[in-house]
Design a protein around this motif. Structure first.
Motif, PDB file in Angstrom:
ATOM      1  N   TYR A 205       0.661  -1.430  -0.307  1.00 40.68           N
ATOM      2  CA  TYR A 205       0.109   0.193   0.538  1.00 40.68           C
ATOM      3  C   TYR A 205       0.840   1.329  -0.084  1.00 40.68           C
ATOM      4  O   TYR A 205       1.668   1.191   0.650  1.00 40.68           O
ATOM      5  CB  TYR A 205      -1.147   0.200   1.462  1.00 40.68           C
ATOM      6  CG  TYR A 205      -1.831  -0.866   0.846  1.00 40.68           C
ATOM      7  CD1 TYR A 205      -3.030  -0.985   0.924  1.00 40.68           C
ATOM      8  CD2 TYR A 205      -1.475  -2.104   1.824  1.00 40.68           C
ATOM      9  CE1 TYR A 205      -3.673  -2.197   0.383  1.00 40.68           C
ATOM     10  CE2 TYR A 205      -2.715  -3.129   1.871  1.00 40.68           C
ATOM     11  CZ  TYR A 205      -3.830  -3.031   1.620  1.00 40.68           C
ATOM     12  OH  TYR A 205      -4.723  -4.271   1.138  1.00 40.68           O
ATOM     13  N   ARG A 206       0.198   2.647  -0.366  1.00 42.35           N
ATOM     14  CA  ARG A 206       0.748   3.527  -0.097  1.00 42.35           C
ATOM     15  C   ARG A 206       0.690   4.769  -0.104  1.00 42.35           C
ATOM     16  O   ARG A 206      -0.736   5.016  -0.115  1.00 42.35           O
ATOM     17  CB  ARG A 206       2.137   4.279  -2.172  1.00 42.35           C
ATOM     18  CG  ARG A 206       0.786   4.489  -2.848  1.00 42.35           C
ATOM     19  CD  ARG A 206       1.183   4.378  -4.223  1.00 42.35           C
ATOM     20  NE  ARG A 206       0.225   4.438  -5.661  1.00 42.35           N
ATOM     21  CZ  ARG A 206      -0.794   5.531  -5.693  1.00 42.35           C
ATOM     22  NH1 ARG A 206      -0.365   6.598  -5.544  1.00 42.35           N
ATOM     23  NH2 ARG A 206      -0.979   5.737  -6.647  1.00 42.35           N
ATOM     24  N   TYR A 207       0.879   5.442   0.293  1.00 43.51           N
ATOM     25  CA  TYR A 207       0.194   6.173   1.952  1.00 43.51           C
ATOM     26  C   TYR A 207       0.997   8.121   1.535  1.00 43.51           C
ATOM     27  O   TYR A 207       2.242   7.875   2.181  1.00 43.51           O
ATOM     28  CB  TYR A 207      -0.188   6.189   3.392  1.00 43.51           C
ATOM     29  CG  TYR A 207      -0.643   7.158   4.080  1.00 43.51           C
ATOM     30  CD1 TYR A 207      -2.248   7.967   3.867  1.00 43.51           C
ATOM     31  CD2 TYR A 207       0.180   7.852   4.485  1.00 43.51           C
ATOM     32  CE1 TYR A 207      -2.551   9.095   4.478  1.00 43.51           C
ATOM     33  CE2 TYR A 207      -0.812   8.904   5.717  1.00 43.51           C
ATOM     34  CZ  TYR A 207      -1.680   9.192   5.805  1.00 43.51           C
ATOM     35  OH  TYR A 207      -2.339  10.349   6.990  1.00 43.51           O
ATOM     36  N   THR A 208       0.318   8.856   0.933  1.00 42.10           N
ATOM     37  CA  THR A 208       0.798  10.611   0.724  1.00 42.10           C
ATOM     38  C   THR A 208      -0.147  11.933   2.078  1.00 42.10           C
ATOM     39  O   THR A 208      -1.291  11.862   1.284  1.00 42.10           O
ATOM     40  CB  THR A 208       0.872  10.758  -0.154  1.00 42.10           C
ATOM     41  OG1 THR A 208       1.585   9.900  -1.272  1.00 42.10           O
ATOM     42  CG2 THR A 208       1.593  12.063  -0.830  1.00 42.10           C
ATOM     43  N   PRO A 209       0.663  11.826   3.030  1.00 40.17           N
ATOM     44  CA  PRO A 209      -0.371  12.480   4.090  1.00 40.17           C
ATOM     45  C   PRO A 209      -0.714  13.514   3.749  1.00 40.17           C
ATOM     46  O   PRO A 209      -0.039  14.057   3.577  1.00 40.17           O
ATOM     47  CB  PRO A 209       0.407  12.577   5.269  1.00 40.17           C
ATOM     48  CG  PRO A 209       1.705  12.185   5.064  1.00 40.17           C
ATOM     49  CD  PRO A 209       1.190  11.081   3.828  1.00 40.17           C
ATOM     50  N   GLN A 259       5.860  10.227   0.711  1.00 38.44           N
ATOM     51  CA  GLN A 259       4.824   8.786   0.475  1.00 38.44           C
ATOM     52  C   GLN A 259       5.727   8.386   1.017  1.00 38.44           C
ATOM     53  O   GLN A 259       6.910   8.034   1.103  1.00 38.44           O
ATOM     54  CB  GLN A 259       5.750   8.738  -0.986  1.00 38.44           C
ATOM     55  CG  GLN A 259       4.065   7.389  -1.602  1.00 38.44           C
ATOM     56  CD  GLN A 259       4.252   7.958  -2.706  1.00 38.44           C
ATOM     57  OE1 GLN A 259       5.331   7.439  -4.235  1.00 38.44           O
ATOM     58  NE2 GLN A 259       2.808   7.952  -3.709  1.00 38.44           N
ATOM     59  N   TYR A 260       5.133   7.064   2.094  1.00 36.67           N
ATOM     60  CA  TYR A 260       5.131   5.938   2.746  1.00 36.67           C
ATOM     61  C   TYR A 260       4.694   4.742   1.532  1.00 36.67           C
ATOM     62  O   TYR A 260       3.681   5.000   0.929  1.00 36.67           O
ATOM     63  CB  TYR A 260       4.469   6.294   4.245  1.00 36.67           C
ATOM     64  CG  TYR A 260       5.171   7.270   4.753  1.00 36.67           C
ATOM     65  CD1 TYR A 260       6.586   6.799   5.267  1.00 36.67           C
ATOM     66  CD2 TYR A 260       4.398   8.607   4.720  1.00 36.67           C
ATOM     67  CE1 TYR A 260       7.200   8.445   6.332  1.00 36.67           C
ATOM     68  CE2 TYR A 260       5.458   9.628   4.880  1.00 36.67           C
ATOM     69  CZ  TYR A 260       6.584   9.211   5.864  1.00 36.67           C
ATOM     70  OH  TYR A 260       6.984  10.991   6.494  1.00 36.67           O
ATOM     71  N   TRP A 261       5.456   3.932   2.027  1.00 37.55           N
ATOM     72  CA  TRP A 261       4.936   1.950   1.589  1.00 37.55           C
ATOM     73  C   TRP A 261       4.524   1.671   2.562  1.00 37.55           C
ATOM     74  O   TRP A 261       6.033   1.354   3.542  1.00 37.55           O
ATOM     75  CB  TRP A 261       6.154   1.996   0.512  1.00 37.55           C
ATOM     76  CG  TRP A 261       5.582   2.544  -1.112  1.00 37.55           C
ATOM     77  CD1 TRP A 261       5.226   1.783  -1.777  1.00 37.55           C
ATOM     78  CD2 TRP A 261       6.568   3.215  -0.691  1.00 37.55           C
ATOM     79  NE1 TRP A 261       5.135   2.381  -2.956  1.00 37.55           N
ATOM     80  CE2 TRP A 261       5.810   3.999  -2.270  1.00 37.55           C
ATOM     81  CE3 TRP A 261       7.499   4.575  -0.712  1.00 37.55           C
ATOM     82  CZ2 TRP A 261       5.950   4.400  -3.234  1.00 37.55           C
ATOM     83  CZ3 TRP A 261       7.872   5.502  -1.436  1.00 37.55           C
ATOM     84  CH2 TRP A 261       7.357   5.905  -3.059  1.00 37.55           C
TER      85      TRP A 261
END
Length: 484
Positions: A205-209, A259-261
């Motif tokens: 999953y990838r997440y960009t706050p 970006q975080y994975w």
């Protein structure tokens, strides 16, 4: 491959018990696919077969690597036409048969990692297949007996859409995301988690706050998967919680725009459906637990700093100010002690940071109140005769608070222990000195012993915690005694 010894013993025990209580039945004709060499060939998927899986027999060389006792077995062979995943699902009434999948040849079979369904894992098996490889599917029962009809379905199932790093699914906050790790693989060269390096079934999953905030990742599953978080673009690991970490949550501070994975993974034996939930991590409420309820200037007060984190992450840095102008740096939640020089109310101020980078502050009041009196004199006659009554005076000094003081006069008896001969209770004002007058009549026994040995003690009436400094609350003395 990780296995559970307890599960193996439980399964074997239950299966043997079932075999012992199973009723005897007449031997029916064994099914055509009763033996490895006469396995039913599956030419295409989907495939369905219905038969009595309790009618067969067990060959001496049937493998038993699926942690279960085998009484009957039936075999199916499937040669994969393409890379992918196959699900083997038994259905029917009553106790369903178990499934294990192998590659190789008779006498040299290797179980496909994770391709084993028995008592605790559920009836279905999903396993990866490689084009051109033949898979030997054993459907077995722990006890024999006709009338155990079930249906076996074999079908292709799609791999998880976010199986590869490049196809990572977008995660949102808050959000719950589900999948099935038995339908995933790992890519060549894929990063592995420091907390679970053997986990080789993974999804991404990838997440960009949109703004900087602390994030908590809760994980659930048939066997809790590991979750590792990586920061881009260099893919440096930020936090990790492995299968053996219990209910530990991944917690990290997500910086706005970065970006975080998230890699959700397990090994083949643990591959199963999972859920993860992303939420904002709760704020810290640091506090200090005081071991003692009543504190005095004579006490080294035990203090236990706590990050006040509902997620249980450890305190790694901070400061504790004692409120008297002194402080100490914190590097953990280890206990510490502090002694105050004077009575009063002191404001403890604590700042704490957990290992995931969250910080918080807290404060509370510690009350110091010292109740202490001292015995400063014991006046005894130097000599006495048996039958004489003479005064005994005890001096009590109190430099702190008004107190009611109980003074006990004791004399050592023939047993060698001090026995009470008188008690007086008097008010002793703060800053005052009070005499406690006693009288004692000397006895022939004292004369026979040649002396009378006395002890006086002082206690505070009505205080369950007692005197704060009891070392000065006892005095002793001796009077020489003669017969006449």
């Amino acid at each position: 491959m990780r296995t559970t010894a307890f599960r193996r013993l439980l399964v074997a025990g239950l299966a043997v018990a079932a075999a012992l209580v199973a009723p005897a039945t007449a031997q029916a004709d064994t099914p055509a696919n009763d033996d490895f060499d006469t396995a039913t060939t599956v030419t295409a998927l989907p495939f369905r077969a219905t038969q009595d899986f309790g009618e067969g027999t067990k060959a001496a060389d049937d493998p038993t690597s699926c942690y279960a006792w085998i009484a009957t077995s039936a075999w199916y062979d499937y040669t994969a036409s393409a890379d992918g995943f196959v699900r083997a699902l038994p259905t029917g009434a009553g106790q369903l048969p178990f499934i294990a999948v192998y590659t190789g040849s008779r006498g040299a079979l290797s179980q496909v990692p994770g391709a084993c369904a028995e008592w605790n894992s559920g009836p279905s098996v999903t396993f990866p297949v490689t084009a051109g490889q033949t898979y030997h599917i054993m459907v077995f029962k722990p006890y024999a007996g006709a009338g155990q009809v079930a249906t076996l379905d074999l079908s292709n199932v799609p791999r998880e859409a976010n199986d590869d790093f490049a196809a990572a699914a977008v995660a949102t906050l808050p959000g719950t995301f589900s999948g099935d790790l038995s339908r995933s693989t790992s890519e060549p060269g894929e990063v592995t988690a420091s907390c679970d390096p053997e986990a080789d079934h993974s999804v991404w999953y990838r997440y960009t706050p949109d703004r900087t905030r602390p994030i908590s990742v809760e994980r659930r599953g048939g066997r809790t998967p590991s979750v590792a978080v990586y920061r881009g673009p260099e893919l440096s690991e930020v936090d990790c919680a492995g299968e053996l970490d219990g209910t530990k949550r991944v917690v990290f501070t997500a910086e706005a725009g970065r970006q975080y994975w998230l890699r959700v993974a397990t090994d083949a034996d643990g591959a199963s459906p999972y859920d993860i939930r992303l939420t904002t991590a709760p704020a810290l409420t640091p506090n200090v637990y005081l071991y003692s309820g009543v504190n005095s200037v004579f006490d080294d007060i035990q203090m236990f700093p706590n990050a006040g984190d509902h997620l249980g992450r450890p305190l790694v840095s901070g400061e504790l100010k004692f409120g008297d102008g002194t402080s100490v740096a914190l590097t953990s939640n280890a206990a510490l002690t502090h002694r105050y020089a004077a009575d009063g109310d002191y404001r403890l101020e604590i700042s704490a940071t957990t290992d995931d980078g969250r910080s918080g502050t807290g404060s509370q009041v510690v009350h110091v109140e010292t109740h202490d009196v001292a015995l400063t004199g014991l006046s005894l006659p130097a000599q006495a005769r048996a039958g004489q009554t003479k005064p005994v005076k005890v001096s009590v000094v109190n430099n702190r608070y008004d107190e009611k003081v109980v003074v006990s006069l004791r004399k050592k008896g023939e047993s060698g222990y001090f026995e009470e001969v008188g008690t007086l209770t008097q008010f002793v004002p703060a800053g005052g000195r009070v005499e406690f007058p006693f009288a004692y009549s000397y006895t022939p026994a004292d004369a026979a012993a040649g002396q009378a040995e006395f002890e006086v003690t002082a206690t505070l009436e009505g205080r369950y915690d007692g005197d704060a400094h009891p070392v000065d609350n006892r005095l002793t003395g001796v009077t020489k005694v003669r017969a006449s």
